[in-house]
Design a protein around this motif. Structure first.
Motif, short mmCIF file in Angstrom:
data_model
loop_
_atom_site.label_atom_id
_atom_site.label_comp_id
_atom_site.label_asym_id
_atom_site.label_seq_id
_atom_site.Cartn_x
_atom_site.Cartn_y
_atom_site.Cartn_z
N THR A 23 0.83 -1.20 0.00
CA THR A 23 0.00 0.00 0.00
C THR A 23 0.87 1.25 0.00
O THR A 23 2.03 1.22 0.42
CB THR A 23 -0.94 0.02 1.23
N CYS A 40 -3.43 -1.88 -2.25
CA CYS A 40 -3.21 -1.96 -3.70
C CYS A 40 -3.00 -3.39 -4.19
O CYS A 40 -3.51 -3.78 -5.24
CB CYS A 40 -2.02 -1.10 -4.10
N TRP A 41 -2.21 -4.15 -3.43
CA TRP A 41 -1.96 -5.55 -3.80
C TRP A 41 -1.96 -6.40 -2.55
O TRP A 41 -1.51 -5.98 -1.48
CB TRP A 41 -0.62 -5.69 -4.52
N TYR A 57 3.46 -0.81 -11.62
CA TYR A 57 3.05 0.54 -11.27
C TYR A 57 3.38 1.48 -12.43
O TYR A 57 4.46 1.42 -13.01
CB TYR A 57 3.77 1.03 -10.01
N GLY A 125 -5.48 7.61 -8.21
CA GLY A 125 -4.84 6.34 -8.48
C GLY A 125 -3.85 6.43 -9.61
O GLY A 125 -3.60 7.52 -10.15
N THR A 135 -6.03 2.15 -10.84
CA THR A 135 -5.95 1.44 -9.57
C THR A 135 -5.94 2.49 -8.45
O THR A 135 -5.05 3.34 -8.42
CB THR A 135 -4.68 0.60 -9.49
N VAL A 137 -5.31 4.56 -5.13
CA VAL A 137 -4.22 4.66 -4.16
C VAL A 137 -4.67 5.41 -2.91
O VAL A 137 -4.41 4.99 -1.79
CB VAL A 137 -3.00 5.36 -4.80
N THR A 168 -8.15 -3.94 -2.21
CA THR A 168 -8.86 -2.67 -2.44
C THR A 168 -9.61 -2.17 -1.21
O THR A 168 -10.42 -1.26 -1.30
CB THR A 168 -9.84 -2.74 -3.64
#
Length: 229
Positions: A23, A40-41, A57, A125, A135, A137, A168
């Motif tokens: 994150t 994020c992941w 990214y 994002g 995505t 952020v 998320t």
């Protein structure tokens, strides 16, 4: 100039089933007050065997109007790409929301004005060329009409080992455990590989950059949802 960074996180015989969370939760003005980082992941590595997650990214940033469910950002309705020092305005025509084309703003910042006529949630994002929507952020909660977001974003990525969150998820408060790793993605090479290890005596985790070829030949990618964003 837009850049893309590819990061691989890998492990072999970790010794304990562990979930790696990534994150961008470094210092941002108003963090956990008016804006909130997102997960994020997220991936889980098994106790034994070889695992890898690859993430991508892009420095192309974008504002979006996020769609939420149970505290998670599940999608976005619309978005606009911005570069450093640009600003945009969110408007509403009947039931259709739209961001204006970006114009020159304040160097070093990204701005989004809510001119929709009502309170709105807005997310910042990054957007890969192949993706329709960014995505998320940072999540900006309940931006009032005629108010604006002024964001200064540095891509400092942190890694945690915790199974308390979902992909998320909007982080409403700081993660209680310390990060095991932190990097400014902008300073990394285009592609890097990082080894996750666990000290069996202390239970502590560590992420270190892999030497060329280390572990790579024997590790198979994990199969967990969308690994590359």
């Amino acid at each position: 100039m837009t850049y893309v960074k590819n990061l691989s996180f890998q492990t072999k015989d970790l010794g304990k089933k562990s979930t790696l969370l990534l994150t961008f939760d470094s210092s941002v003005k108003g963090l956990y007050q008016t804006c909130f980082p997102t997960v994020c992941w997220l991936t889980t590595f098994g106790q034994t065997g070889s695992y890898r997650i690859r993430v991508t990214y892009s420095s192309q940033l974008a504002f979006s109007r996020p769609q939420l469910k149970d505290g998670n950002i599940i999608d976005a309705e619309t978005c606009v790409e911005l570069n450093d020092g640009e600003k945009t305005t969110l408007t509403r025509d009947s039931s259709v929301f739209q961001f204006s084309n970006p114009v020159k703003g304040v160097p070093g910042y990204l701005e989004a004005l809510n001119d929709s006529g009502s309170i709105q949630d807005i997310a910042l994002g990054f957007k890969s060329p192949r993706d329709l929507m960014p995505t998320p952020v940072l999540y900006f909660k309940e931006v009032e009409d005629a108010s604006k977001i002024v964001a200064e974003f540095t891509p400092i990525l942190r890694a945690y080992v915790t199974a308390e969150y979902q992909h998320t998820t909007i982080l409403q408060e700081a993660i209680e455990i310390p990060a095991i790793w932190e990097q400014n993605i902008a300073s990394l090479s285009e592609s890097t590989t990082w080894n996750l290890t666990r000290d069996t005596a202390t239970g502590r985790y560590n992420l270190t950059q892999a030497d060329e070829g280390t572990l790579n030949s024997s590790i198979k990618p994990t199969v967990v949802g969308d690994l590359i964003a």
